[in-house]
Design an enzyme around this catalytic site. Structure first.
Site, PDB file in Angstrom:
ATOM      1  N   ARG A 135       0.841  -1.198   0.000  1.00 14.71           N
ATOM      2  CA  ARG A 135       0.000   0.000   0.000  1.00 14.71           C
ATOM      3  C   ARG A 135       0.877   1.249   0.000  1.00 14.71           C
ATOM      4  O   ARG A 135       2.085   1.147   0.167  1.00 14.71           O
ATOM      5  CB  ARG A 135      -0.983  -0.011   1.182  1.00 14.71           C
ATOM      6  CG  ARG A 135      -0.361  -0.530   2.436  1.00 14.71           C
ATOM      7  CD  ARG A 135      -0.291   0.287   3.669  1.00 14.71           C
ATOM      8  NE  ARG A 135      -0.389   1.687   3.526  1.00 14.71           N
ATOM      9  CZ  ARG A 135       0.664   2.503   3.618  1.00 14.71           C
ATOM     10  NH1 ARG A 135       1.895   2.051   3.819  1.00 14.71           N
ATOM     11  NH2 ARG A 135       0.517   3.800   3.522  1.00 14.71           N
ATOM     12  N   ASP A 155      -2.161  10.572  -2.658  1.00 13.27           N
ATOM     13  CA  ASP A 155      -2.385   9.564  -3.700  1.00 13.27           C
ATOM     14  C   ASP A 155      -2.609  10.184  -5.065  1.00 13.27           C
ATOM     15  O   ASP A 155      -2.523   9.508  -6.081  1.00 13.27           O
ATOM     16  CB  ASP A 155      -3.594   8.695  -3.341  1.00 13.27           C
ATOM     17  CG  ASP A 155      -3.207   7.712  -2.258  1.00 13.27           C
ATOM     18  OD1 ASP A 155      -3.045   8.149  -1.103  1.00 13.27           O
ATOM     19  OD2 ASP A 155      -3.039   6.528  -2.577  1.00 13.27           O
TER      20      ASP A 155
HETATM   21  O1  MRU Z   1      -4.770   3.202   1.838  1.00  7.47           O
HETATM   22  P1  MRU Z   1      -3.306   3.429   1.866  1.00  7.47           P
HETATM   23  O2  MRU Z   1      -2.644   2.926   3.091  1.00  7.47           O
HETATM   24  O3  MRU Z   1      -2.637   2.957   0.592  1.00  7.47           O
HETATM   25  O4  MRU Z   1      -3.176   5.017   1.874  1.00  7.47           O
HETATM   26  C1  MRU Z   1      -1.901   5.591   1.771  1.00  7.47           C
HETATM   27  C2  MRU Z   1      -1.918   7.067   1.850  1.00  7.47           C
HETATM   28  O5  MRU Z   1      -2.949   7.691   1.939  1.00  7.47           O
HETATM   29  C3  MRU Z   1      -0.587   7.758   1.730  1.00  7.47           C
HETATM   30  O6  MRU Z   1      -0.592   8.970   2.413  1.00  7.47           O
HETATM   31  C4  MRU Z   1      -0.297   8.051   0.244  1.00  7.47           C
HETATM   32  O7  MRU Z   1      -0.481   6.904  -0.540  1.00  7.47           O
HETATM   33  C5  MRU Z   1       1.064   8.567   0.046  1.00  7.47           C
HETATM   34  S1  MRU Z   1       2.287   7.323   0.240  1.00  7.47           S
HETATM   35  C6  MRU Z   1       3.797   7.982  -0.021  1.00  7.47           C
END
Ligand code: MRU
Length: 331
Positions: free
Chosen positions: A49, A230
């Site tokens: 993730r 993201d």
């Molecule tokens: O659902 P996740 O754990 O993948 O969410 C991750 C995030 O929201 C992070 O802040 C984002 O992907 C940036 S990672 C460098």
């Protein structure tokens, strides 16, 4: 530098191995990807993730699919790419990485080309994080408090992290500071991953519940908020883990700078504003846990922070106001 942490992923003998982040920090174990269904599941269930990490993983998975295919073709790579992209809709890095591999296949249809491209994405990611760290480090001053949300750390990229890169850089320069990590309900990436990884690196970190951010700011402990993202849309809206918007609104109220760190691959030049980004809706059981299952539940995985609440975006190329990111990255 991967501060005492296991690798987020490994590419060995033509196979992808993923550190299973669902069971961290209690267990450190790797999932071996055998099929594209395995890769899809691993991304969808957050075994891997974080926006950059799922892009890197999908690049290797696509390479693996073509290496194991009896008759690799453009049709097959395009179908597999579409399938992998459907695992999570919000992080633009996933489609960015997969599209980059498909384009490289179209230009030169060989598995060697694909593997080279997937490895390039992996290695570029590290260099990008190092540069984000250098550009963002001076935002953290001696003895300040920094609030972060979710995990935009080493575990979310190939190494070093985005929001955490300036922290690692300042720490390596010997600058003392404190980090407050939101636990990040419902999946606790802040508690299980960020607090753990910063602690491993010897950084002064304090875990807080998400609903403690306001009082922690009110008591003067926070000088800066630093998060990942993201997707950043053309107008500078920031899509990040659910709860990021709360933090940005609180920062506005308390006059605290709110910065976002990301590689330029997180910039979505095809989407005008955050309102047009598909927000992943996840299973209600993640919120319910052991509670009664009869009530209705909302579980959006991400929220949209308007550009107006963002003090600046730190990329590998430097820091820019959110609203100017399109011009900044084009220059
Ligand atoms: O659902 P996740 O754990 O993948 O969410 C991750 C995030 O929201 C992070 O802040 C984002 O992907 C940036 S990672 C460098």
């Amino acid at each position: 530098m991967n501060p005492g942490l296991p690798e987020t992923l490994k590419w060995e003998g033509g196979k992808l191995h993923l550190l299973d982040q669902r069971i961290l920090p209690h267990q450190q174990s790797y999932l071996t990807i055998e099929t594209m269904q395995d890769a899809w599941q691993a991304i969808n269930t957050l075994a891997v993730r974080g926006a950059p990490a799922i892009g890197v993983a999908a690049g290797f998975a696509l390479t693996q699919a073509m290496l194991t295919s009896s008759e690799p073709s453009q049709k097959e790579i395009e179908q597999t790419a579409k399938y992998l992209k459907s695992a999570r809709p919000t992080a633009v890095n996933l489609s960015w990485a997969v599209d980059r591999l498909v384009e490289s296949w179209i230009e030169s249809p060989s598995t060697e080309t694909l593997e080279r491209e997937a490895l390039a994405i992996y290695h570029e990611d590290l260099a990008i994080c190092q540069n984000i760290g250098k550009h963002g480090a001076d935002l953290i001053q001696s003895n300040q408090g920094v609030l972060t949300h979710c995990n935009a750390g080493s575990l979310a990229v190939s190494r070093l992290g985005t929001a955490t890169a300036p922290m690692y850089e300042q720490h390596s320069r010997g600058v003392p500071f404190r980090v407050y990590a939101d636990e990040t309900r419902p999946l606790y990436q802040g508690a299980r991953l960020t607090a753990w990884e910063l602690d491993q690196a010897g950084i002064d970190v304090t875990l807080i519940c998400d609903n403690m951010a306001a009082t922690t700011m009110a008591s003067g402990k926070i000088d800066l908020a630093l998060v990942g993202t993201d997707r950043v849309t053309r107008n500078g809206d920031v899509i990040n883990k659910i709860g990021t918007l709360n933090v940005a609104i609180l920062c506005k109220h308390f006059g605290i700078p709110f910065y976002v760190a990301c590689p330029s691959s997180t910039f979505d030049r095809n989407t005008d504003s955050g309102q047009k980004v598909p927000i992943e809706q996840r299973d209600k059981q993640e919120v319910l846990g052991d509670h009664a299952a009869t009530v209705k539940v909302l579980n959006p995985a991400f929220d949209i922070t308007p550009a107006a609440l963002v003090t600046g975006i730190i990329t590998e190329k430097g820091i820019t106001p959110a609203a100017g990111i399109a011009d900044f990255l084009a220059s």
